[in-house]
Structure formats: structure tokens, C-alpha cells
Design a protein around this motif. Structure first.
Motif, PDB file in Angstrom:
ATOM      1  N   VAL A   1      10.729 159.245 -18.348  1.00 50.65           N
ATOM      2  CA  VAL A   1       9.913 158.028 -18.270  1.00 50.65           C
ATOM      3  C   VAL A   1       9.000 158.113 -17.052  1.00 50.65           C
ATOM      4  N   ARG A   2       7.711 157.992 -17.288  1.00 52.05           N
ATOM      5  CA  ARG A   2       6.724 157.933 -16.202  1.00 52.05           C
ATOM      6  C   ARG A   2       6.128 156.535 -16.181  1.00 52.05           C
ATOM      7  N   THR A   3       6.148 155.921 -15.016  1.00 54.93           N
ATOM      8  CA  THR A   3       5.676 154.548 -14.910  1.00 54.93           C
ATOM      9  C   THR A   3       5.224 154.287 -13.481  1.00 54.93           C
ATOM     10  N   ALA A   4       4.725 153.072 -13.225  1.00 54.37           N
ATOM     11  CA  ALA A   4       4.312 152.667 -11.886  1.00 54.37           C
ATOM     12  C   ALA A   4       5.422 151.865 -11.221  1.00 54.37           C
ATOM     13  N   SER A   5       5.456 151.865  -9.911  1.00 52.64           N
ATOM     14  CA  SER A   5       6.517 151.171  -9.178  1.00 52.64           C
ATOM     15  C   SER A   5       6.526 149.677  -9.460  1.00 52.64           C
ATOM     16  N   ASP A   6       5.365 149.099  -9.749  1.00 53.34           N
ATOM     17  CA  ASP A   6       5.296 147.660 -10.036  1.00 53.34           C
ATOM     18  C   ASP A   6       6.002 147.296 -11.343  1.00 53.34           C
ATOM     19  N   CYS A   7       6.291 148.288 -12.164  1.00 52.34           N
ATOM     20  CA  CYS A   7       6.928 148.032 -13.457  1.00 52.34           C
ATOM     21  C   CYS A   7       8.427 148.317 -13.433  1.00 52.34           C
TER      22      CYS A   7
ATOM     23  N   ARG B   1       6.796 156.419 -26.145  1.00 55.72           N
ATOM     24  CA  ARG B   1       6.110 156.439 -27.441  1.00 55.72           C
ATOM     25  C   ARG B   1       5.434 155.091 -27.725  1.00 55.72           C
ATOM     26  N   ALA B   2       6.032 154.028 -27.208  1.00 57.62           N
ATOM     27  CA  ALA B   2       5.459 152.691 -27.374  1.00 57.62           C
ATOM     28  C   ALA B   2       5.616 151.925 -26.057  1.00 57.62           C
ATOM     29  N   PRO B   3       4.952 152.385 -24.999  1.00 62.76           N
ATOM     30  CA  PRO B   3       5.156 151.781 -23.669  1.00 62.76           C
ATOM     31  C   PRO B   3       4.695 150.335 -23.576  1.00 62.76           C
TER      32      PRO B   3
ATOM     33  N   THR C   1       7.943 148.292 -25.014  1.00 60.84           N
ATOM     34  CA  THR C   1       9.322 148.706 -24.774  1.00 60.84           C
ATOM     35  C   THR C   1       9.778 148.365 -23.370  1.00 60.84           C
ATOM     36  N   LEU C   2      10.948 147.734 -23.294  1.00 61.93           N
ATOM     37  CA  LEU C   2      11.634 147.498 -22.023  1.00 61.93           C
ATOM     38  C   LEU C   2      12.804 148.482 -21.987  1.00 61.93           C
ATOM     39  N   TYR C   3      12.756 149.399 -21.060  1.00 64.16           N
ATOM     40  CA  TYR C   3      13.684 150.525 -21.001  1.00 64.16           C
ATOM     41  C   TYR C   3      14.592 150.366 -19.777  1.00 64.16           C
ATOM     42  N   PHE C   4      15.889 150.659 -19.957  1.00 62.65           N
ATOM     43  CA  PHE C   4      16.745 150.657 -18.762  1.00 62.65           C
ATOM     44  C   PHE C   4      17.740 151.794 -18.779  1.00 62.65           C
ATOM     45  N   THR C   5      18.057 152.238 -17.580  1.00 64.34           N
ATOM     46  CA  THR C   5      19.043 153.286 -17.361  1.00 64.34           C
ATOM     47  C   THR C   5      19.757 152.987 -16.048  1.00 64.34           C
ATOM     48  N   GLY C   6      20.696 153.847 -15.684  1.00 57.96           N
ATOM     49  CA  GLY C   6      21.450 153.612 -14.453  1.00 57.96           C
ATOM     50  C   GLY C   6      22.122 154.878 -13.972  1.00 57.96           C
TER      51      GLY C   6
ATOM     52  N   PRO D   1       6.750 146.776 -19.526  1.00 60.79           N
ATOM     53  CA  PRO D   1       5.288 146.869 -19.631  1.00 60.79           C
ATOM     54  C   PRO D   1       4.634 146.041 -18.519  1.00 60.79           C
ATOM     55  N   PRO D   2       3.479 146.456 -18.012  1.00 61.18           N
ATOM     56  CA  PRO D   2       2.834 145.741 -16.902  1.00 61.18           C
ATOM     57  C   PRO D   2       2.662 144.241 -17.153  1.00 61.18           C
ATOM     58  N   ARG D   3       2.345 143.873 -18.380  1.00 59.17           N
ATOM     59  CA  ARG D   3       2.102 142.454 -18.659  1.00 59.17           C
ATOM     60  C   ARG D   3       3.366 141.610 -18.568  1.00 59.17           C
ATOM     61  N   LEU D   4       4.549 142.258 -18.595  1.00 55.40           N
ATOM     62  CA  LEU D   4       5.809 141.521 -18.509  1.00 55.40           C
ATOM     63  C   LEU D   4       6.471 141.622 -17.142  1.00 55.40           C
ATOM     64  N   ALA D   5       5.828 142.305 -16.196  1.00 53.04           N
ATOM     65  CA  ALA D   5       6.459 142.551 -14.896  1.00 53.04           C
ATOM     66  C   ALA D   5       6.798 141.251 -14.166  1.00 53.04           C
ATOM     67  N   GLU D   6       5.871 140.316 -14.128  1.00 63.33           N
ATOM     68  CA  GLU D   6       6.121 139.063 -13.415  1.00 63.33           C
ATOM     69  C   GLU D   6       7.231 138.261 -14.081  1.00 63.33           C
ATOM     70  N   ALA D   7       7.188 138.165 -15.405  1.00 63.36           N
ATOM     71  CA  ALA D   7       8.222 137.419 -16.131  1.00 63.36           C
ATOM     72  C   ALA D   7       9.593 138.050 -15.926  1.00 63.36           C
ATOM     73  N   ALA D   8       9.669 139.381 -16.009  1.00 62.86           N
ATOM     74  CA  ALA D   8      10.952 140.056 -15.846  1.00 62.86           C
ATOM     75  C   ALA D   8      11.500 139.882 -14.438  1.00 62.86           C
ATOM     76  N   ASN D   9      10.634 139.959 -13.441  1.00 63.41           N
ATOM     77  CA  ASN D   9      11.086 139.737 -12.064  1.00 63.41           C
ATOM     78  C   ASN D   9      11.628 138.328 -11.878  1.00 63.41           C
ATOM     79  N   ASN D  10      10.984 137.356 -12.502  1.00 60.36           N
ATOM     80  CA  ASN D  10      11.461 135.976 -12.411  1.00 60.36           C
ATOM     81  C   ASN D  10      12.809 135.809 -13.108  1.00 60.36           C
ATOM     82  N   ARG D  11      12.998 136.471 -14.253  1.00 61.14           N
ATOM     83  CA  ARG D  11      14.292 136.394 -14.936  1.00 61.14           C
ATOM     84  C   ARG D  11      15.390 137.036 -14.087  1.00 61.14           C
ATOM     85  N   HIS D  12      15.043 138.117 -13.411  1.00 56.93           N
ATOM     86  CA  HIS D  12      16.033 138.764 -12.548  1.00 56.93           C
ATOM     87  C   HIS D  12      16.392 137.872 -11.371  1.00 56.93           C
TER      88      HIS D  12
END
Length: 468
Positions: free
Chosen positions: A157-163, A289-291, A294-299, A316-327
Motif C-alpha cells: 500500500v502506497r499512500t500519503a501520511s495524511d491518509c 486497485r480501488a483507492p 477502500t478503507l484498508y487496515f493492518t497491524g 481515501p483523502p476525502r474521508l480523512a477528516e471524517a475518519a479522524n473524527n470517528r477515531h
């Protein structure tokens, strides 16, 4: 102790406690089912050579925790009241002489203990202030997330730190992911035999689940398409990398087909990749394949060390703020000390070293299991953490689990992984991550002997496993 009823003279002292444990185990494995009538106090006391008072005390303990109910004039019955689903792993206490292959963990040895001791010693003399003093996720985890990008690349998985969101393991990440893309009442599609904690979480969140049929590669794209065409589905929760109960791994074409269906129907995808990079040459995750959906998690706990509760959620970048708030709402922030350990292991090469060690150890154990099981049908990833052995009939599952426990081996029954009765695949899950190599090999021998040996009077029949 899961054979029901227990054999006279097999209960340790205090007998009432071990009798209660035997009844609980029988209920969890399906040997006793909701609504089944238990023997009277006097009948069971006579059968087991116990006092009536001992049986009464065991029954009282189980009534107190609502496992059984007593009805005046009718008798004592296994409770039919709605209870939380029993976990797939069995209760094994230190004093019991039982090999526990019911819990899904990586292999752990003195090497892991030494590496953790060295890391903790180094942290004692040089711990960043942000790890101890920050009460905000961003300052505490900014460097941890940067390091996590290296691990995520190893997962494909390649992504940006903000995601990327740091979480306390994969369970926390799963909660954040689902709450970021669903609301109460939404329908989520998932494997028929999948993640055993998902139904409980879905009930808590007010979500509905739909079971998708599976083959050797997991969920069927046409089944997902048909479901979405018939009703509104909000998201797909899936485990494409072999960690579902049936140990099914999706190939490239299947993954592409699933992503195509998701795009066509506007589905969001929650991808559980808790095993991370245990398999070195695996297909690219759905997140690549569908970034956009897709919300992907590992550990780290499933591939390096069980106690290292560090997870990474990629959104996905558009969900970053919402996901951070849920966390923030559910966990506030991941434990900074755990994040620091994970970051150090990745940066210093310890994670890489332990990953390669784990791969070699799992490959060796899975090959041993394949050789020993021989013609007994089973499925496992080459470096997977568990082996799935299908059985021919649902009724055989409880009997096999009970017989194995009687012989000193605890395995997980298939029933807790089924989304509903219609999607149930009878079988047993044998986890290969037991600490001791000798114990693992003994456990495989017990399974192979039981499933390939002659039938015993009153026990599960011969050749109860599925055949092609």
C-alpha cells in the motif's frame, strides 16, 4: 473438558468448578444447544459419582451467569436468551494439560522477548517528550506515521501520511472504518464465514449484515453484484488475504472483479489485512486497485508480536477528516508508547528481522501440517496462521472439537465464524502459532489420528471430513 456428559472420575477438584467449565465448553462447542434439558441434580450426581450438593453448586454458578435456567417443575435447560456470541477460542487455564491451538497468534519465542527487552531498555534513556506529554494525536504520532509508510509499502500500500490513522490494533481500525462509511440501518455485505467480532460490532452500530457465498478464493463477485442489484448495500467488509475462517485467498482476477462491482454500485470497501506482509508474493490489496473507495487496515500484532497493539488505517483523502473524527470519538488516540515501539522496530530493522523469522517458521509448520494431514482435506496459506479443516456435517463439528479436547487439544469450531445458519460451513480452525514447536506437532498428530482413524462406538464416525 468438553465431552458431554463428562466421564466419572475425570473432574478435578474443586469438582463443582470443573463441572461448570465442562458444561460451558459443551455449550460453546455445540454439544449442548440452547433449549437442551440438563440432567436433574440427582441424575447427574449419580452418573458422575458426585454429591448432589456439588452438582447443585455447579448449576447455581451457571444460572448466575445466565448460561442455564432452572424452571420449577420442568427442570434445568441451556439458556435460549440472547447472549453475546461465544468467541471461537476455548477457555484454557494454565493448570489444564491442554495444547491450545484455538487462539490466532503469531509464533513467539525467546527471540521476541529479547528484542522487546532491548527496545524498552533503549526507550528508558531516550524517550521523545511527545510520547509522554502530548494529549493530541498529531504531535504524538507524526513521526510514527512517517515510519508507518515504510511498513505499509511492504504490505503493498502506497499512500500519503495524511491518509494514515494510528490505532490500537486492527479492531480499533475496523470500528473507525465502518463508522466512517456507514450509519445505523445500513446494509454491509461480507463473507459468509468471516470475522467473528463483526456481527457484535454491527449490532452495536445498528448495521445489518448480508452473507455472501464463498468458494476457494472467497466471496463471489456475481453474488455481490446480485445482492447490490436487489437491494441497497452501503459497504463491503472483506478479508481477501487468507485470514477469513476458510483460509481463502483472492487472486488478481477475483480482486479486480470485486472492485469492478463496487465501482458499478457505488460501494465502499473495508479491507481487513491484519496479517500484513506474512505472504511475500501476494496480489496487490484492494486499496491499490480501488483507492478512491477502500478503507484498508493492518497491524503488527498478528505478524510480529501479539502484545504489540499497533494498527494502521488507510483511508481515501476525502474521508480523512471524517475518519479522524470517528477515531477521536471512539478511542481519542492510539497509545503513544505502543506507537513508539512499533516505529522503532520498523526504523531499526527489528520488524523486518522478525517478519522474515515468522515467515520461515510459519512455512515450516504449514508444510509439516500438510504432510501429516495427508488425504484429509484442508486449506491454508503457505505462511498462514491457521488451517481450516472442513467437516461433512454440522453435527460432526461439536463432536470433533469435544473429542480433540478430550485428547488434550483445543481448536476453534467453525460455528462462531458463520454469519447465520444458512451460511454455516462446518469445520474446525487449527491455529499454528502455538509457542512450542513440539506442542504444535503433537496437536497436528492428534488431529490427523482422530480424523483418519477407525470409528469408535458412540463417537464421531470415520471420515467425517469433506472429500472432493
Amino acid at each position: 473438558m468438553t465431552i458431554w456428559p463428562p466421564r466419572p472420575g475425570t473432574l478435578k477438584r474443586p469438582a463443582y468448578r470443573y463441572l461448570a467449565q465442562a458444561i460451558v465448553s459443551a455449550i460453546e462447542t455445540g454439544a449442548l444447544r440452547p433449549g437442551d434439558r440438563l440432567p436433574t441434580h440427582r441424575e447427574l450426581a449419580y452418573q458422575l459419582g458426585l454429591s448432589v450438593q456439588t452438582v447443585s453448586r455447579a448449576y447455581e454458578e451457571l444460572i448466575r451467569i445466565q448460561m442455564i435456567v432452572g424452571e420449577v417443575g420442568r427442570g434445568t435447560f441451556v439458556s435460549t436468551a440472547a447472549r453475546e456470541a461465544a468467541p471461537p477460542y476455548q477457555r484454557v487455564t494454565p493448570e489444564q494439560k491442554v495444547i491450545d491451538c484455538s487462539m490466532l497468534t503469531p509464533i513467539v519465542t525467546e527471540l521476541h522477548t529479547r528484542k522487546m527487552s532491548e527496545t524498552l531498555g533503549g526507550m528508558a534513556s531516550a524517550l521523545p517528550d511527545a510520547v509522554l506529554q502530548s494529549f493530541r494525536p498529531q504531535p504524538a504520532h507524526s513521526s510514527h506515521v512517517q515510519t508507518a509508510l515504510t511498513w505499509l509499502q511492504r504490505c503493498g500500500v502506497r499512500t500519503a501520511s495524511d491518509c494514515v490513522i494510528m490505532t490500537n490494533g486492527s479492531t480499533s481500525a475496523m470500528t473507525v472504518a465502518l463508522t466512517s462509511v456507514t450509519t445505523a440501518g445500513d446494509l454491509v455485505a461480507t463473507e459468509a464465514m468471516g470475522h467473528h467480532t463483526l456481527p457484535t460490532l454491527a449490532r452495536t452500530l445498528g448495521l445489518r449484515l448480508a452473507a455472501l457465498p464463498m468458494d476457494h478464493e472467497g466471496i463471489l463477485p456475481e453474488a455481490l453484484d446480485n445482492l447490490c442489484s436487489a437491494t441497497q448495500v452501503k459497504a463491503l467488509y472483506t478479508m481477501p488475504a487468507g485470514l477469513n475462517a476458510l483460509a481463502c485467498t483472492m487472486g488478481n482476477e477475483r480482486r479486480d472483479a470485486i472492485c469492478a462491482v463496487a465501482r458499478h454500485h457505488g460501494l465502499m470497501i473495508v479491507e481487513n489485512d491484519a496479517w500484513g506482509p506474512l505472504e511475500p508474493h501476494r496480489p496487490a490489496p484492494l486499496a491499490m486497485r480501488a483507492p478512491e473507495r477502500t478503507l484498508y487496515f493492518t497491524g503488527l500484532s498478528k505478524c510480529l508480536l501479539p502484545g504489540l497493539r499497533v494498527g494502521y488505517l488507510v483511508v481515501p483523502p476525502r474521508l480523512a477528516e471524517a475518519a479522524n473524527n470517528r477515531h477521536l470519538a471512539t478511542s481519542w488516540m492510539a497509545t503513544a508508547l505502543m506507537g513508539e515501539i512499533g516505529a522503532r522496530w520498523i526504523a531499526e530493522g527489528t520488524a523486518e528481522e522478525l517478519l522474515h523469522w515468522q515467515r520461515r517458521a510459519l512455512a515450516r509448520r504449514n508444510q509439516f501440517a500438510a504432510d501429516r494431514l495427508g488425504p484429509i482435506r484442508h486449506r491454508a496459506a503457505p505462511r498462514g496462521l491457521h488451517i481450516w479443516i472442513p467437516l461433512s456435517e454440522p453435527g460432526h463439528e461439536a463432536a470433533v472439537v469435544a473429542r480433540l479436547r478430550e485428547r488434550g487439544l483445543a481448536v476453534a469450531p467453525g460455528n462462531p465464524f458463520a454469519l447465520d445458519d444458512a451460511s454455516y460451513h462446518p469445520g474446525i480452525r487449527f491455529c499454528v502459532g502455538n509457542r512450542s514447536e513440539k506442542a504444535f506437532e503433537t496437536g497436528i498428530d492428534i488431529v490427523a489420528t482422530l480424523l483418519s482413524g477407525p470409528a469408535e462406538q458412540g463417537k464421531a464416525p470415520d471420515r467425517i471430513y469433506e472429500t472432493d
